[in-house]
Design an enzyme around this catalytic site. Structure first.
Site, PDB file in Angstrom:
ATOM      1  N   SER A 181       0.840  -1.208   0.000  1.00 17.30           N
ATOM      2  CA  SER A 181       0.000   0.000   0.000  1.00 17.30           C
ATOM      3  C   SER A 181       0.873   1.256   0.000  1.00 17.30           C
ATOM      4  O   SER A 181       0.380   2.364  -0.082  1.00 17.30           O
ATOM      5  CB  SER A 181      -0.889   0.010   1.248  1.00 17.30           C
ATOM      6  OG  SER A 181      -0.072   0.049   2.409  1.00 17.30           O
ATOM      7  N   ASN A 182       2.187   1.038   0.120  1.00 17.46           N
ATOM      8  CA  ASN A 182       3.108   2.148   0.381  1.00 17.46           C
ATOM      9  C   ASN A 182       3.923   2.550  -0.866  1.00 17.46           C
ATOM     10  O   ASN A 182       4.826   1.823  -1.289  1.00 17.46           O
ATOM     11  CB  ASN A 182       4.037   1.681   1.514  1.00 17.46           C
ATOM     12  CG  ASN A 182       4.871   2.789   2.062  1.00 17.46           C
ATOM     13  OD1 ASN A 182       5.354   3.639   1.318  1.00 17.46           O
ATOM     14  ND2 ASN A 182       5.072   2.785   3.361  1.00 17.46           N
ATOM     15  N   LYS A 205       7.906   2.993  -0.499  1.00 20.72           N
ATOM     16  CA  LYS A 205       8.733   1.781  -0.573  1.00 20.72           C
ATOM     17  C   LYS A 205       9.040   1.463  -2.035  1.00 20.72           C
ATOM     18  O   LYS A 205      10.171   1.163  -2.397  1.00 20.72           O
ATOM     19  CB  LYS A 205       7.981   0.572   0.009  1.00 20.72           C
ATOM     20  CG  LYS A 205       7.848   0.517   1.500  1.00 20.72           C
ATOM     21  CD  LYS A 205       7.180  -0.828   1.843  1.00 20.72           C
ATOM     22  CE  LYS A 205       6.904  -0.987   3.301  1.00 20.72           C
ATOM     23  NZ  LYS A 205       6.208  -2.253   3.596  1.00 20.72           N
ATOM     24  N   ASP A 212       8.005  -6.363   4.704  1.00 24.53           N
ATOM     25  CA  ASP A 212       7.499  -5.956   6.011  1.00 24.53           C
ATOM     26  C   ASP A 212       8.658  -5.354   6.797  1.00 24.53           C
ATOM     27  O   ASP A 212       9.746  -5.927   6.849  1.00 24.53           O
ATOM     28  CB  ASP A 212       6.900  -7.153   6.763  1.00 24.53           C
ATOM     29  CG  ASP A 212       6.007  -6.679   7.884  1.00 24.53           C
ATOM     30  OD1 ASP A 212       5.042  -5.937   7.610  1.00 24.53           O
ATOM     31  OD2 ASP A 212       6.273  -7.012   9.061  1.00 24.53           O
ATOM     32  N   GLY A 257       7.054   8.079   7.025  1.00 20.04           N
ATOM     33  CA  GLY A 257       7.107   7.105   8.115  1.00 20.04           C
ATOM     34  C   GLY A 257       7.997   7.578   9.257  1.00 20.04           C
ATOM     35  O   GLY A 257       7.871   8.714   9.738  1.00 20.04           O
ATOM     36  N   ASP A 300      11.155   8.180   9.064  1.00 18.86           N
ATOM     37  CA  ASP A 300      12.325   8.942   8.577  1.00 18.86           C
ATOM     38  C   ASP A 300      12.647  10.176   9.430  1.00 18.86           C
ATOM     39  O   ASP A 300      13.824  10.475   9.662  1.00 18.86           O
ATOM     40  CB  ASP A 300      12.127   9.400   7.120  1.00 18.86           C
ATOM     41  CG  ASP A 300      12.290   8.271   6.115  1.00 18.86           C
ATOM     42  OD1 ASP A 300      12.752   7.183   6.509  1.00 18.86           O
ATOM     43  OD2 ASP A 300      11.957   8.485   4.929  1.00 18.86           O
ATOM     44  N   HIS A 346      17.929  -0.134   5.496  1.00 16.80           N
ATOM     45  CA  HIS A 346      17.588  -1.530   5.761  1.00 16.80           C
ATOM     46  C   HIS A 346      17.050  -2.184   4.475  1.00 16.80           C
ATOM     47  O   HIS A 346      17.353  -3.314   4.146  1.00 16.80           O
ATOM     48  CB  HIS A 346      16.530  -1.574   6.870  1.00 16.80           C
ATOM     49  CG  HIS A 346      15.365  -0.643   6.682  1.00 16.80           C
ATOM     50  ND1 HIS A 346      15.510   0.653   6.249  1.00 16.80           N
ATOM     51  CD2 HIS A 346      14.027  -0.822   6.831  1.00 16.80           C
ATOM     52  CE1 HIS A 346      14.326   1.234   6.156  1.00 16.80           C
ATOM     53  NE2 HIS A 346      13.406   0.356   6.498  1.00 16.80           N
ATOM     54  N   ARG A 347      16.258  -1.411   3.737  1.00 13.88           N
ATOM     55  CA  ARG A 347      15.624  -1.890   2.502  1.00 13.88           C
ATOM     56  C   ARG A 347      16.670  -2.275   1.460  1.00 13.88           C
ATOM     57  O   ARG A 347      16.557  -3.281   0.776  1.00 13.88           O
ATOM     58  CB  ARG A 347      14.717  -0.771   1.979  1.00 13.88           C
ATOM     59  CG  ARG A 347      14.009  -1.038   0.680  1.00 13.88           C
ATOM     60  CD  ARG A 347      12.854  -0.090   0.480  1.00 13.88           C
ATOM     61  NE  ARG A 347      11.893  -0.222   1.550  1.00 13.88           N
ATOM     62  CZ  ARG A 347      11.719   0.679   2.516  1.00 13.88           C
ATOM     63  NH1 ARG A 347      12.379   1.812   2.507  1.00 13.88           N
ATOM     64  NH2 ARG A 347      10.860   0.455   3.491  1.00 13.88           N
TER      65      ARG A 347
HETATM   66  P1  ITT Z   1       2.635  -2.370   3.258  1.00 17.94           P
HETATM   67  O1  ITT Z   1       1.352  -2.123   2.535  1.00 17.94           O
HETATM   68  O2  ITT Z   1       3.766  -2.749   2.347  1.00 17.94           O
HETATM   69  O3  ITT Z   1       2.493  -3.325   4.423  1.00 17.94           O
HETATM   70  P2  ITT Z   1       3.186  -0.373   5.335  1.00 17.94           P
HETATM   71  O4  ITT Z   1       3.410   1.108   5.216  1.00 17.94           O
HETATM   72  O5  ITT Z   1       2.040  -0.844   6.182  1.00 17.94           O
HETATM   73  O6  ITT Z   1       3.084  -0.922   3.852  1.00 17.94           O
HETATM   74  P3  ITT Z   1       5.137  -1.913   6.971  1.00 17.94           P
HETATM   75  O7  ITT Z   1       4.063  -2.517   7.819  1.00 17.94           O
HETATM   76  O8  ITT Z   1       6.113  -2.828   6.331  1.00 17.94           O
HETATM   77  O9  ITT Z   1       4.547  -0.972   5.810  1.00 17.94           O
HETATM   78  O10 ITT Z   1       6.014  -0.853   7.757  1.00 17.94           O
HETATM   79  C1  ITT Z   1       5.920  -0.624   9.122  1.00 17.94           C
HETATM   80  C2  ITT Z   1       6.028   0.852   9.406  1.00 17.94           C
HETATM   81  O11 ITT Z   1       7.374   1.266   9.164  1.00 17.94           O
HETATM   82  C3  ITT Z   1       5.135   1.735   8.537  1.00 17.94           C
HETATM   83  O12 ITT Z   1       4.534   2.711   9.366  1.00 17.94           O
HETATM   84  C4  ITT Z   1       6.090   2.373   7.543  1.00 17.94           C
HETATM   85  O13 ITT Z   1       5.672   3.687   7.200  1.00 17.94           O
HETATM   86  C5  ITT Z   1       7.392   2.405   8.356  1.00 17.94           C
HETATM   87  N1  ITT Z   1       8.580   2.321   7.482  1.00 17.94           N
HETATM   88  C6  ITT Z   1       9.003   1.241   6.784  1.00 17.94           C
HETATM   89  N2  ITT Z   1      10.106   1.513   6.085  1.00 17.94           N
HETATM   90  C7  ITT Z   1      10.411   2.804   6.342  1.00 17.94           C
HETATM   91  C8  ITT Z   1      11.411   3.675   5.900  1.00 17.94           C
HETATM   92  O14 ITT Z   1      12.340   3.313   5.039  1.00 17.94           O
HETATM   93  N3  ITT Z   1      11.404   4.937   6.366  1.00 17.94           N
HETATM   94  C9  ITT Z   1      10.469   5.354   7.230  1.00 17.94           C
HETATM   95  N4  ITT Z   1       9.463   4.593   7.698  1.00 17.94           N
HETATM   96  C10 ITT Z   1       9.427   3.327   7.254  1.00 17.94           C
END
Ligand code: ITT
Length: 189
Positions: free
Chosen positions: A6-7, A10, A66, A141, A143, A168-169
């Site tokens: 949904s993001n 990413k 995730d 997020g 960041d 990490h990604r």
């Molecule tokens: P999906 O639909 O892919 O699950 P999501 O935004 O719900 O998207 P996650 O559950 O994997 O993603 O991520 C957990 C949280 O970490 C979520 O609030 C993201 O915004 C945050 N996050 C993940 N990677 C990040 C990054 O590189 N920088 C900042 N925040 C990050």
């Protein structure tokens, strides 16, 4: 191959990384869907369940991710609950929780899962760092509050290129990419 998430942030980061890994980048398209997030104490289990769900919906090679932010002085909270915590108390809430804590050490983890209906594989990456004292402008997020180790600025203050160098990604994606190219999974089918 589809990146199901949904993001959009990413996907943007992943596309850029893939284009840097090789001159013949993988063809990856974004399917913007919110996948089921099971309750589990392991990012890897959550990622595998997301990959299964994504494959059920798309019936094609899928990649999902995730992530979790693990804060040492909070016994690794929010970890697998990062998404929920971000949506509820947000970055301000996290800064509040850390007000009287001595350590601000944290680790950002990424779990990428690939599934083509036969092979289900996971790849991980992590970056150690700190939660900042204040929120910085920019990024998305966590960041604005995450500073990678040995850096003088938060992810929010980096451009895409710099963040991608430390994230990490990037580490998880690199693992996936090496495995995929080596095993040529698509061609074996
Ligand atoms: P999906 O639909 O892919 O699950 P999501 O935004 O719900 O998207 P996650 O559950 O994997 O993603 O991520 C957990 C949280 O970490 C979520 O609030 C993201 O915004 C945050 N996050 C993940 N990677 C990040 C990054 O590189 N920088 C900042 N925040 C990050």
């Amino acid at each position: 191959m589809y990146f199901v998430s949904s993001n959009e942030h990413k996907f943007k980061e992943i596309k850029k990384l893939l284009s840097e890994f090789s001159s013949t980048p993988l063809r990856l398209e974004h399917k913007k869907l919110k996948l089921l997030e099971i309750q589990s104490s392991s990012l890897s289990e959550v990622a595998k369940a997301k990959a299964n769900h994504a494959f059920d919906l798309i019936r094609n090679e899928v990649l999902v991710e995730d992530d979790g932010l693990f804060i040492e002085s909070l016994n690794n909270f929010p970890g697998v609950y990062s998404s929920y915590v971000y949506d509820t108390i947000g970055n301000i809430g996290i800064l509040d929780l850390l007000k009287n804590k001595k350590s601000r050490k944290a680790t950002f983890k990424s779990l990428i899962a690939y599934y083509d209906g036969k092979n289900l594989k996971t790849f991980d990456g992590q970056v150690d760092g700190f939660i900042s004292e204040q929120m910085f402008e920019g990024g998305w997020g966590f960041d604005p509050i995450f500073i990678p180790e040995d850096m003088d600025r938060a992810f929010a203050q980096m451009d895409l290129k710099l963040k991608n160098k430390y994230s990490h990604r990037k580490l998880a994606l690199k693992e996936f990419y090496s495995w995929y190219i080596k095993n040529n999974v698509a061609e074996r089918k």
